[in-house]
Design a protein around this motif. Structure first.
Motif, PDB file in Angstrom:
ATOM      1  N   ARG A 113      -7.115  -4.514   1.301  1.00 22.15           N
ATOM      2  CA  ARG A 113      -7.166  -3.077   1.009  1.00 22.15           C
ATOM      3  C   ARG A 113      -6.414  -2.752  -0.280  1.00 22.15           C
ATOM      4  O   ARG A 113      -6.862  -1.915  -1.079  1.00 22.15           O
ATOM      5  N   ASP A 156      -9.055   2.481  -8.425  1.00 18.68           N
ATOM      6  CA  ASP A 156      -8.141   3.560  -8.809  1.00 18.68           C
ATOM      7  C   ASP A 156      -8.494   4.050 -10.221  1.00 18.68           C
ATOM      8  O   ASP A 156      -8.424   3.282 -11.180  1.00 18.68           O
ATOM      9  N   GLU A 203       0.804  -1.230   0.000  1.00 19.95           N
ATOM     10  CA  GLU A 203       0.000   0.000   0.000  1.00 19.95           C
ATOM     11  C   GLU A 203       0.834   1.276   0.000  1.00 19.95           C
ATOM     12  O   GLU A 203       0.561   2.193  -0.788  1.00 19.95           O
ATOM     13  N   ARG A 233      -8.000  -1.023  -3.550  1.00 23.80           N
ATOM     14  CA  ARG A 233      -7.463   0.220  -4.123  1.00 23.80           C
ATOM     15  C   ARG A 233      -7.195   0.070  -5.611  1.00 23.80           C
ATOM     16  O   ARG A 233      -7.487   0.978  -6.400  1.00 23.80           O
TER      17      ARG A 233
END
Length: 221
Positions: free
Chosen positions: A187, A195, A140, A191
């Motif tokens: 997560r 995105d 991340e 994402r």
């Protein structure tokens, strides 16, 4: 590794793939012997196909290991191309350098030792292909930087997105990883999925692979 595809299907598809050459087989064998992670054969083949399609001049990889994926990537480079690969463990990096030299690709590979969260800011883009297979707790924090490093229509390949099934509630009776690391991988995939800079597909290959392409904002959608 947890199976996500029926074993008979996996065996059938594996039977269609060519055998790895001696150099790659030796790296995979040594990796297994020393307990160093290496891409599964089907994931490595997928990476090879993606690299062949992209025909990259510049590749950035996080997670060198002993150089299994790096060999696939270095061989796919366009003439004069370069692979920059990051490994946090100096001993593993030294072994990878040996393997690259033995395979005759050392002049096309720069092995960088250190933490990806720092080294991603030491390289300059654009890159045609980026491979994320490093420490999961750093997935991340470096994502935005990796996307920035990609050229328009460049490809980001992220490995281990299924995390041996731990990202799927109830899939395993005994988790292979901590709940915290599973949450990180969940997560990260979420994402990628939302995105706006990327178009992403998630594949049940190996331990799960996400293939993302950076959108070309100049081109109509």
């Amino acid at each position: 590794m947890q199976e996500f595809v029926h074993p008979s299907v996996e065996r059938y598809l594996a039977g269609l793939a060519p055998a790895e050459d001696p150099a790659l087989a030796a790296v995979r064998e040594r990796s297994a012997r020393d307990g160093v992670p290496a891409l599964s054969p089907d994931t490595a083949r997928l990476l090879e196909v993606i690299a062949a399609a992209v025909r990259p001049g510049r590749i950035f990889e996080i997670g060198t290991g002993y150089g299994c994926s790096g060999l696939h990537l270095a061989r796919a480079l366009a003439p004069g191309g370069m692979l920059f690969t990051v490994e946090r463990d100096a001993a593993r990096a030294a072994v990878a350098r040996e393997h690259f030299a033995q395979a005759g690709v050392a002049d096309r590979v720069s092995v960088m030792v250190g933490e990806a969260v720092r080294l991603v800011h030491k390289v300059a883009g654009p890159f045609d292909l980026v491979v994320q297979d490093g420490s999961k707790d750093q997935y991340e924090p470096v994502l935005d930087r990796l996307v920035d490093l990609l050229r328009p229509r460049g490809v980001l390949v992220s490995d281990n997105i299924l995390w041996q099934g731990d990202v799927i509630p109830g899939f395993r009776t005994e988790p292979a990883h901590t709940p915290e690391s599973a949450a990180i991988m969940m997560r990260y995939s979420q994402r990628l999925a939302i995105d706006p800079r990327l178009v992403t597909v998630f594949l049940p290959v190996g331990d799960g692979v996400a293939v993302s392409v950076r959108r070309d904002e100049a081109a109509p959608r």
